[in-house]
Design a protein around this motif. Structure first.
Motif, PDB file in Angstrom:
ATOM      1  N   ALA A   1      11.135   2.699  14.695  1.00 47.90           N
ATOM      2  CA  ALA A   1      12.462   2.088  14.681  1.00 47.90           C
ATOM      3  C   ALA A   1      12.537   1.157  13.476  1.00 47.90           C
ATOM      4  CB  ALA A   1      12.695   1.309  15.968  1.00 47.90           C
ATOM      5  N   GLY A   2      13.587   1.264  12.696  1.00 47.09           N
ATOM      6  CA  GLY A   2      13.748   0.437  11.499  1.00 47.09           C
ATOM      7  C   GLY A   2      13.067   1.014  10.271  1.00 47.09           C
ATOM      8  N   GLY A   3      12.414   2.189  10.411  1.00 41.85           N
ATOM      9  CA  GLY A   3      11.763   2.832   9.269  1.00 41.85           C
ATOM     10  C   GLY A   3      12.807   3.329   8.267  1.00 41.85           C
ATOM     11  N   VAL A   4      12.355   3.654   7.067  1.00 40.36           N
ATOM     12  CA  VAL A   4      13.257   4.048   5.986  1.00 40.36           C
ATOM     13  C   VAL A   4      12.971   5.486   5.555  1.00 40.36           C
ATOM     14  CG1 VAL A   4      13.938   3.580   3.598  1.00 40.36           C
ATOM     15  CG2 VAL A   4      13.438   1.682   5.153  1.00 40.36           C
TER      16      VAL A   4
ATOM     17  N   LEU B   1      16.301  21.527   4.057  1.00 36.76           N
ATOM     18  CA  LEU B   1      16.320  20.091   3.784  1.00 36.76           C
ATOM     19  C   LEU B   1      16.699  19.306   5.036  1.00 36.76           C
ATOM     20  CD1 LEU B   1      16.005  17.734   1.868  1.00 36.76           C
ATOM     21  CD2 LEU B   1      18.371  18.104   1.118  1.00 36.76           C
ATOM     22  N   THR B   2      17.671  19.779   5.775  1.00 36.96           N
ATOM     23  CA  THR B   2      18.083  19.113   7.016  1.00 36.96           C
ATOM     24  C   THR B   2      16.937  19.089   8.018  1.00 36.96           C
ATOM     25  OG1 THR B   2      20.380  19.762   6.676  1.00 36.96           O
ATOM     26  CG2 THR B   2      19.745  19.167   8.916  1.00 36.96           C
ATOM     27  N   GLN B   3      16.191  20.174   8.120  1.00 43.14           N
ATOM     28  CA  GLN B   3      15.046  20.217   9.041  1.00 43.14           C
ATOM     29  C   GLN B   3      13.959  19.250   8.590  1.00 43.14           C
ATOM     30  OE1 GLN B   3      14.811  21.923  12.067  1.00 43.14           O
ATOM     31  NE2 GLN B   3      13.104  20.493  12.231  1.00 43.14           N
ATOM     32  N   LEU B   4      13.691  19.188   7.276  1.00 48.85           N
ATOM     33  CA  LEU B   4      12.700  18.244   6.751  1.00 48.85           C
ATOM     34  C   LEU B   4      13.103  16.804   7.066  1.00 48.85           C
ATOM     35  CD1 LEU B   4      11.873  19.761   3.238  1.00 48.85           C
ATOM     36  CD2 LEU B   4      10.354  19.652   5.230  1.00 48.85           C
ATOM     37  N   GLN B   5      14.374  16.501   6.892  1.00 48.71           N
ATOM     38  CA  GLN B   5      14.869  15.152   7.191  1.00 48.71           C
ATOM     39  C   GLN B   5      14.698  14.831   8.668  1.00 48.71           C
ATOM     40  OE1 GLN B   5      18.764  15.809   5.612  1.00 48.71           O
ATOM     41  NE2 GLN B   5      18.302  14.801   3.674  1.00 48.71           N
ATOM     42  N   SER B   6      15.009  15.774   9.529  1.00 48.98           N
ATOM     43  CA  SER B   6      14.867  15.576  10.972  1.00 48.98           C
ATOM     44  C   SER B   6      13.406  15.329  11.340  1.00 48.98           C
ATOM     45  CB  SER B   6      15.410  16.805  11.710  1.00 48.98           C
ATOM     46  OG  SER B   6      15.219  16.685  13.084  1.00 48.98           O
ATOM     47  N   ASP B   7      12.506  16.132  10.788  1.00 49.31           N
ATOM     48  CA  ASP B   7      11.072  15.960  11.053  1.00 49.31           C
ATOM     49  C   ASP B   7      10.579  14.619  10.517  1.00 49.31           C
ATOM     50  OD1 ASP B   7      11.022  18.465  12.249  1.00 49.31           O
ATOM     51  OD2 ASP B   7      10.229  19.479  10.470  1.00 49.31           O
ATOM     52  N   ALA B   8      11.089  14.204   9.350  1.00 47.97           N
ATOM     53  CA  ALA B   8      10.685  12.928   8.761  1.00 47.97           C
ATOM     54  C   ALA B   8      11.149  11.762   9.632  1.00 47.97           C
ATOM     55  CB  ALA B   8      11.243  12.798   7.348  1.00 47.97           C
TER      56      ALA B   8
ATOM     57  N   GLU C   1       6.049   3.999   7.720  1.00 45.55           N
ATOM     58  CA  GLU C   1       7.133   3.019   7.661  1.00 45.55           C
ATOM     59  C   GLU C   1       8.256   3.494   6.747  1.00 45.55           C
ATOM     60  OE1 GLU C   1       5.677  -0.853   6.664  1.00 45.55           O
ATOM     61  OE2 GLU C   1       4.023  -0.672   8.070  1.00 45.55           O
ATOM     62  N   CYS C   2       7.901   4.283   5.745  1.00 47.92           N
ATOM     63  CA  CYS C   2       8.878   4.766   4.762  1.00 47.92           C
ATOM     64  C   CYS C   2       8.446   6.155   4.309  1.00 47.92           C
ATOM     65  CB  CYS C   2       8.934   3.814   3.572  1.00 47.92           C
ATOM     66  SG  CYS C   2      10.056   4.347   2.276  1.00 47.92           S
ATOM     67  N   ILE C   3       9.398   7.068   4.215  1.00 45.48           N
ATOM     68  CA  ILE C   3       9.125   8.429   3.741  1.00 45.48           C
ATOM     69  C   ILE C   3      10.146   8.771   2.671  1.00 45.48           C
ATOM     70  CG2 ILE C   3       9.096  10.883   4.341  1.00 45.48           C
ATOM     71  CD1 ILE C   3       8.250  10.081   7.165  1.00 45.48           C
TER      72      ILE C   3
ATOM     73  N   GLN D   1       0.847  -1.180   0.000  1.00 38.82           N
ATOM     74  CA  GLN D   1       0.000   0.000   0.000  1.00 38.82           C
ATOM     75  C   GLN D   1       0.893   1.244   0.000  1.00 38.82           C
ATOM     76  OE1 GLN D   1      -2.415   0.534   3.512  1.00 38.82           O
ATOM     77  NE2 GLN D   1      -4.068   1.357   2.282  1.00 38.82           N
ATOM     78  N   VAL D   2       0.608   2.171  -0.906  1.00 40.44           N
ATOM     79  CA  VAL D   2       1.375   3.408  -1.008  1.00 40.44           C
ATOM     80  C   VAL D   2       0.416   4.575  -0.822  1.00 40.44           C
ATOM     81  CG1 VAL D   2       2.748   4.861  -2.534  1.00 40.44           C
ATOM     82  CG2 VAL D   2       3.060   2.388  -2.563  1.00 40.44           C
ATOM     83  N   GLN D   3       0.815   5.518  -0.010  1.00 37.59           N
ATOM     84  CA  GLN D   3       0.025   6.715   0.198  1.00 37.59           C
ATOM     85  C   GLN D   3       0.851   7.898  -0.271  1.00 37.59           C
ATOM     86  OE1 GLN D   3      -0.807   7.566   4.313  1.00 37.59           O
ATOM     87  NE2 GLN D   3      -2.294   9.123   3.830  1.00 37.59           N
ATOM     88  N   VAL D   4       0.344   8.630  -1.262  1.00 37.84           N
ATOM     89  CA  VAL D   4       1.028   9.821  -1.762  1.00 37.84           C
ATOM     90  C   VAL D   4       0.333  11.029  -1.159  1.00 37.84           C
ATOM     91  CG1 VAL D   4       1.612  11.173  -3.809  1.00 37.84           C
ATOM     92  CG2 VAL D   4       1.666   8.666  -3.909  1.00 37.84           C
ATOM     93  N   ILE D   5       1.109  11.882  -0.545  1.00 35.26           N
ATOM     94  CA  ILE D   5       0.551  13.053   0.124  1.00 35.26           C
ATOM     95  C   ILE D   5       1.124  14.300  -0.530  1.00 35.26           C
ATOM     96  CG2 ILE D   5       0.387  14.304   2.302  1.00 35.26           C
ATOM     97  CD1 ILE D   5       0.849  11.524   3.647  1.00 35.26           C
TER      98      ILE D   5
END
Length: 75
Positions: A59-62, A46-53, A29-31, A8-12
């Motif tokens: 744990a173990g998410g991608v 970009l660094t802030q977006l990565q941190s928020d993501a 599970e994955c962003i 299942q893929v959710q595009v936001i």
């Protein structure tokens, strides 16, 4: 491809800064972050977006973060 593999893929489509700060911890599970080359604020944003993501992943998410080759980002 996801459907073929029974995934299942959710595009936001949303402002990522707002959406990620309001999302629940471990919600995804994955962003994938695919910012435009002319992202306002550049590498800092970009660094802030990565941190928020990362905060939204269990744990173990991608986290898949795409850095445009012509952007000049150094993160």
């Amino acid at each position: 491809n996801a459907q073929r593999n029974c995934q299942q893929v959710q595009v936001i489509a949303a402002d990522p800064a707002t959406y990620l700060t309001e999302a629940s911890i471990g919600q995804f599970e994955c962003i994938t972050i695919d910012p435009p080359a002319d992202l306002e604020g550049g590498a800092t944003t970009l660094t802030q977006l990565q941190s928020d993501a990362f905060r939204c992943l269990p744990a173990g998410g991608v986290l898949h973060s795409i850095k445009p080759a012509h952007s000049g980002y150094t993160t």
